[in-house]
Design a protein around this motif. Sequence first.
Motif, PDB file in Angstrom:
ATOM      1  N   LEU A 175       0.833  -1.205   0.000  1.00 58.02           N
ATOM      2  CA  LEU A 175       0.000   0.000   0.000  1.00 58.02           C
ATOM      3  C   LEU A 175       0.868   1.256   0.000  1.00 58.02           C
ATOM      4  O   LEU A 175       0.618   2.207  -0.769  1.00 58.02           O
ATOM      5  CB  LEU A 175      -0.927  -0.010   1.214  1.00 58.02           C
ATOM      6  N   ASN A 176       1.900   1.268   0.840  1.00 59.38           N
ATOM      7  CA  ASN A 176       2.811   2.423   0.869  1.00 59.38           C
ATOM      8  C   ASN A 176       3.534   2.588  -0.464  1.00 59.38           C
ATOM      9  O   ASN A 176       3.783   3.714  -0.925  1.00 59.38           O
ATOM     10  CB  ASN A 176       3.832   2.258   1.997  1.00 59.38           C
ATOM     11  N   SER A 177       3.875   1.461  -1.077  1.00 63.57           N
ATOM     12  CA  SER A 177       4.564   1.524  -2.371  1.00 63.57           C
ATOM     13  C   SER A 177       3.661   2.140  -3.433  1.00 63.57           C
ATOM     14  O   SER A 177       4.108   2.969  -4.250  1.00 63.57           O
ATOM     15  CB  SER A 177       5.000   0.123  -2.794  1.00 63.57           C
ATOM     16  N   ARG A 178       2.395   1.769  -3.443  1.00 62.49           N
ATOM     17  CA  ARG A 178       1.465   2.343  -4.421  1.00 62.49           C
ATOM     18  C   ARG A 178       1.266   3.836  -4.180  1.00 62.49           C
ATOM     19  O   ARG A 178       1.202   4.634  -5.128  1.00 62.49           O
ATOM     20  CB  ARG A 178       0.120   1.610  -4.346  1.00 62.49           C
ATOM     21  N   GLN A 179       1.167   4.209  -2.932  1.00 58.66           N
ATOM     22  CA  GLN A 179       1.004   5.636  -2.624  1.00 58.66           C
ATOM     23  C   GLN A 179       2.224   6.439  -3.081  1.00 58.66           C
ATOM     24  O   GLN A 179       2.094   7.539  -3.650  1.00 58.66           O
ATOM     25  CB  GLN A 179       0.778   5.809  -1.122  1.00 58.66           C
TER      26      GLN A 179
END
Length: 346
Positions: A175-179
């Motif tokens: 999720l952090n990577s996508r953000q």
Amino acid sequence: MPMSLKNSRMLSPTISKIDSITIASRMIIKANSMKLSLPRLDGYFAIAFTILSFPVSVSPETHSQWRQYTIGSNGVPSCRGWRGGLQYFHARDWRRLDSLHRQRKLPEEGGPVMDIAGLYELQKIDLNMDKARRRVAQIRRKLEEPEELKQARDAVATQRREVERLQARQLDAELNSRQLAERIEESERRLMSGEVRNARELEALQSSIESMKRQRAQIEEVAMDSMQQREEHQRQLAEQQAVLARIESAWLAQKATLEEEETKYRRIYVQLKHQRQRLSERLGAEALSLYTQLVERKAGIAVAAVQNGACSACNMALPTGVISHARMGDGTPVYCPSCGRILFAA
């Protein structure tokens, strides 16, 4: 010297078995302390063993007859074949027996007529009931989950929690990577669109994009590491679940067998209880009272069988007269001179 024939006639009209044993034991103690020669010592043993050979009370006339037989015409005790008694009986045994009688530890023989065979049967029922109770208690303990099963369940639960933790860690990283990817994409769009014209702002934007890319790379590395660890723990979880299933299956089969056995022993216990109730009604209150007292005092064994000339409870050899009296089956309780239990001779 032994008591004279004249003194024997001064005895009470009957000599009880308890008194006979007491007299005999004291004679042995006295003979041992006097350090007599072997023939005279044999004579004392002859008299003592003759006393013990009477299964019931004796009259003064009978007492006189055996006195004449064992002492002889010259007044000197004779062996009459009793010399072998020296190797079976010792002074310390007779002292103990004499002490028991003087302290009234052994019950008096005679008294009410009782069904000795019934008491022996009652004891067998009680022993079987106790055996059934103990077995049911053992089964109840075995019906508790075994430690192996508990450990297998704990291992599966621990492994499952670890898999869930790693999965959550992987999802957070993704999720952090996508953000970050969205932010990088937006910053690159601004950089390429010409919206930012100031050189310092362009430099700062470029630096921010590079920093976010480095951060995203680290996060993706965490996500990849979490995924690999999760897959390994999932493999271990599958193995532990298989072990748990095998242990649980074996336990359930054993549990079913134990529950079936418990039902059987509970049914046996109920049947024995009914048998005991019927037998108790037939034996009567007085016999049951004596039986209960002996059970409490004699470690749960009130009636002992006569086996190979010995008491089955204490394994002590029994005098011939005691065995003969027990085999008469006249309903009079006969007690083991050593342990004080009622004797039953089939």
